[in-house]
Design a protein around this motif. Structure first.
Motif, PDB file in Angstrom:
ATOM      1  N   GLN A   8     -21.925 -84.288-168.495  1.00  0.00           N
ATOM      2  CA  GLN A   8     -20.810 -84.571-167.602  1.00  0.00           C
ATOM      3  C   GLN A   8     -20.948 -83.700-166.355  1.00  0.00           C
ATOM      4  N   VAL A   9     -20.767 -84.290-165.166  1.00  0.00           N
ATOM      5  CA  VAL A   9     -20.959 -83.556-163.920  1.00  0.00           C
ATOM      6  C   VAL A   9     -19.743 -83.727-163.017  1.00  0.00           C
ATOM      7  N   LEU A  10     -19.515 -82.730-162.185  1.00  0.00           N
ATOM      8  CA  LEU A  10     -18.381 -82.756-161.270  1.00  0.00           C
ATOM      9  C   LEU A  10     -18.673 -83.696-160.103  1.00  0.00           C
ATOM     10  N   VAL A  11     -17.731 -84.585-159.816  1.00  0.00           N
ATOM     11  CA  VAL A  11     -17.881 -85.540-158.725  1.00  0.00           C
ATOM     12  C   VAL A  11     -16.594 -85.594-157.905  1.00  0.00           C
ATOM     13  N   VAL A  12     -16.734 -86.077-156.681  1.00  0.00           N
ATOM     14  CA  VAL A  12     -15.576 -86.410-155.853  1.00  0.00           C
ATOM     15  C   VAL A  12     -15.781 -87.825-155.334  1.00  0.00           C
ATOM     16  N   PRO A  13     -14.700 -88.556-155.089  1.00  0.00           N
ATOM     17  CA  PRO A  13     -14.848 -89.892-154.520  1.00  0.00           C
ATOM     18  C   PRO A  13     -15.492 -89.824-153.131  1.00  0.00           C
ATOM     19  N   ARG A  14     -16.388 -90.758-152.858  1.00  0.00           N
ATOM     20  CA  ARG A  14     -16.967 -90.831-151.521  1.00  0.00           C
ATOM     21  C   ARG A  14     -15.859 -90.972-150.465  1.00  0.00           C
ATOM     22  N   SER A  15     -14.782 -91.672-150.830  1.00  0.00           N
ATOM     23  CA  SER A  15     -13.680 -91.860-149.885  1.00  0.00           C
ATOM     24  C   SER A  15     -13.076 -90.524-149.460  1.00  0.00           C
ATOM     25  N   THR A  16     -13.035 -89.545-150.377  1.00  0.00           N
ATOM     26  CA  THR A  16     -12.526 -88.218-150.020  1.00  0.00           C
ATOM     27  C   THR A  16     -13.455 -87.546-149.012  1.00  0.00           C
ATOM     28  N   PHE A  45     -14.775 -84.945-163.770  1.00  0.00           N
ATOM     29  CA  PHE A  45     -16.077 -84.980-164.432  1.00  0.00           C
ATOM     30  C   PHE A  45     -16.424 -86.420-164.796  1.00  0.00           C
ATOM     31  N   MET A  46     -17.683 -86.778-164.584  1.00  0.00           N
ATOM     32  CA  MET A  46     -18.178 -88.127-164.852  1.00  0.00           C
ATOM     33  C   MET A  46     -19.491 -88.034-165.610  1.00  0.00           C
ATOM     34  N   ASP A  47     -19.753 -89.018-166.445  1.00  0.00           N
ATOM     35  CA  ASP A  47     -21.041 -89.094-167.122  1.00  0.00           C
ATOM     36  C   ASP A  47     -22.162 -89.135-166.082  1.00  0.00           C
ATOM     37  N   ARG A  48     -23.148 -88.253-166.217  1.00  0.00           N
ATOM     38  CA  ARG A  48     -24.168 -88.143-165.172  1.00  0.00           C
ATOM     39  C   ARG A  48     -24.974 -89.429-165.014  1.00  0.00           C
ATOM     40  N   GLU A  49     -25.285 -90.102-166.110  1.00  0.00           N
ATOM     41  CA  GLU A  49     -26.072 -91.330-165.988  1.00  0.00           C
ATOM     42  C   GLU A  49     -25.325 -92.359-165.145  1.00  0.00           C
ATOM     43  N   ALA A  50     -24.009 -92.441-165.340  1.00  0.00           N
ATOM     44  CA  ALA A  50     -23.205 -93.351-164.521  1.00  0.00           C
ATOM     45  C   ALA A  50     -23.156 -92.866-163.077  1.00  0.00           C
TER      46      ALA A  50
END
Length: 205
Positions: A8-16, A45-50
């Protein structure tokens, strides 16, 4: 089976990212972007493969560079590294993804991000002596598949000793080189983010 073993990895929306201020290349306003990304309810957090196949989100990458007496730590990415698309490239960046193990009183806090920075450095380098650090800026490169799903927060660590060694085999030929050398004969051999990072470093001196 995921090739990332369910990481699981930390992500932010591209829109942000676009709301804070889209750019291509490098930007010196690292603190402003980091504070915006780590507000409650923004990062997740999002699944890294996704995440690797989802350009609607940007994975936040800690990208630390190290200097000693005006020279910058440089290495070549070895074949055992996690990102096959970057093998054999020169780099000045140490770091990686922020994971749930870094969570400090809720993943939305800056403390979680900073804990991830420290963990990534400990995993990759053994550093003797003391250092100071500051955020230099942010990196973005939407011109390739790797960059399209990542954003780099650039940290500069200024060391009081050059006693630094690699803690994993993916970091080959570790040595300190001058900024002029990095901007000269080594520049075209650097991964794109390292090209942006050395440009950022020179712009902030």
């Amino acid at each position: 089976m995921s090739r990332y073993n369910g990481e699981q990895v930390l992500v932010v929306p591209r829109s942000t990212f676009e709301e804070v201020g889209y750019f291509q290349g490098q930007c010196q306003e690292g603190e402003r972007y980091l504070q915006a990304f780590m507000k409650p309810g923004v990062a997740s957090f999002m699944d890294r493969e996704a995440a690797e196949n989802d350009p609607s989100h940007k994975q936040i990458i800690a990208y630390a560079i190290f200097s000693y007496q005006g020279k910058i730590l440089h290495y070549t990415r070895g074949g055992s590294g996690g990102e096959a698309r970057l093998h054999d490239k020169g780099s000045i960046g140490i770091g990686g993804h922020i994971n749930p193990i870094d969570e400090q009183q809720g993943y939305e806090g800056v403390a979680t991000y900073l804990a991830g920075v420290e963990r990534e450095i400990r995993e990759e380098l053994v550093i003797e002596g003391n250092c100071s650090q500051r955020i230099l800026g942010v990196l973005n490169d939407d011109t390739n598949d790797v960059g399209a799903v990542h954003l780099g927060i650039v940290h500069l660590f200024e060391l009081d000793s050059d006693n630094v060694r690699a803690n994993e085999s993916a970091l080959a030929n570790l040595r300190f080189v001058s900024p002029d050398e990095l901007c000269g004969e080594l520049y075209e051999k650097l991964e794109t983010w390292s090209q942006f990072a050395i440009d950022l470093y020179k712009a902030t001196r």
